[in-house]
Design a protein around this motif. Structure first.
Motif, PDB file in Angstrom:
ATOM      1  N   ALA A 126       0.825  -1.209   0.000  1.00 34.82           N
ATOM      2  CA  ALA A 126       0.000   0.000   0.000  1.00 34.82           C
ATOM      3  C   ALA A 126       0.859   1.259   0.000  1.00 34.82           C
ATOM      4  N   SER A 129      -1.390  -2.239  -5.830  1.00 35.73           N
ATOM      5  CA  SER A 129      -2.575  -3.001  -5.468  1.00 35.73           C
ATOM      6  C   SER A 129      -2.182  -4.444  -5.171  1.00 35.73           C
ATOM      7  N   ARG A 154      -5.432  -2.991   2.492  1.00 35.15           N
ATOM      8  CA  ARG A 154      -6.602  -2.110   2.432  1.00 35.15           C
ATOM      9  C   ARG A 154      -6.497  -0.961   3.421  1.00 35.15           C
ATOM     10  N   GLU A 155      -6.046  -1.262   4.650  1.00 34.91           N
ATOM     11  CA  GLU A 155      -5.907  -0.210   5.660  1.00 34.91           C
ATOM     12  C   GLU A 155      -4.928   0.859   5.191  1.00 34.91           C
ATOM     13  N   GLY A 170      -4.655   1.755   2.087  1.00 31.06           N
ATOM     14  CA  GLY A 170      -5.221   2.408   0.906  1.00 31.06           C
ATOM     15  C   GLY A 170      -5.049   1.650  -0.396  1.00 31.06           C
ATOM     16  N   ARG A 225      -5.796  -1.058  -3.313  1.00 31.30           N
ATOM     17  CA  ARG A 225      -6.925  -1.774  -3.908  1.00 31.30           C
ATOM     18  C   ARG A 225      -6.633  -3.271  -3.798  1.00 31.30           C
ATOM     19  N   ASP A 234     -12.001  -5.082  -2.612  1.00 40.55           N
ATOM     20  CA  ASP A 234     -12.562  -4.204  -3.641  1.00 40.55           C
ATOM     21  C   ASP A 234     -13.203  -5.025  -4.749  1.00 40.55           C
TER      22      ASP A 234
END
Length: 178
Positions: free
Chosen positions: A30, A35, A54-55, A57, A59, A79
């Protein structure tokens, strides 16, 4: 943007150090603005890498066979959660969605996924990086055996050179970018 396909353990019985490693990899993916593509489960290392990505940011794209939705607890927070029919379908989509492949410690499923994408690279079916993160000698026996296969003429120097093996997370991710 680079999409890294991560292969890793899905069993809940692994030591916490492996969960921490997976989370660290997810955070660093991230932080690079990349991703994550992974096996779509929310348990064990698979869940740790995805949650941390995910935490931070990133995808996330999970790919899970229908028969493992309950066993690996499909990560509905991803996502994109792609539910497929077979393991072969899973591997094909994970390969298609990834720009690089990173194997963390894992069991026979992780090894099988690693060998498939590595073999495809050796056969020039793709030119994407294939990397093994071996933080504590998890793959030491495998790497030693591969060296023996090379000595016996079963593995080419090119094949061994096309697989990056490192014990450092940053070096592994740098190799994914090359």
């Amino acid at each position: 943007m680079t999409a890294v396909t991560v292969y890793c353990g899905s069993l809940r019985t692994v030591p916490d150090s492996y969960l921490e490693l997976a989370a660290d990899v997810g955070r660093r993916i991230a932080a690079r603005g990349w991703s994550l593509v992974w096996g779509g489960g929310r348990t064990a290392m698979m869940g740790a890498v995805a949650r941390a990505a995910r935490e931070g940011g990133a995808r996330t794209t999970g790919v899970i066979p229908r028969g493992l939705v309950d066993r690996e607890v499909a990560d509905t927070d991803s996502d994109d959660l792609l539910v497929v029919e077979t393991m072969r379908d899973r591997k094909a989509l994970m390969e298609a969605h990834g720009d690089a492949f990173l194997a963390l410690p894992g069991g026979i499923g992780t090894c099988e996924e690693l060998f498939e994408v590595w073999t495809a690279r050796v056969l020039a079916m793709h030119a994407k990086p294939v990397v093994v993160l071996d933080v504590d000698g998890h793959y030491r026996g495998l790497v030693s055996w591969l060296g023996e296969l090379r000595e016996r003429g079963f593995v080419s120097p090119f094949a061994l050179d096309s697989l990056v093996v490192t014990d450092d997370v940053e070096t592994a991710l740098d190799a994914c970018a090359s």
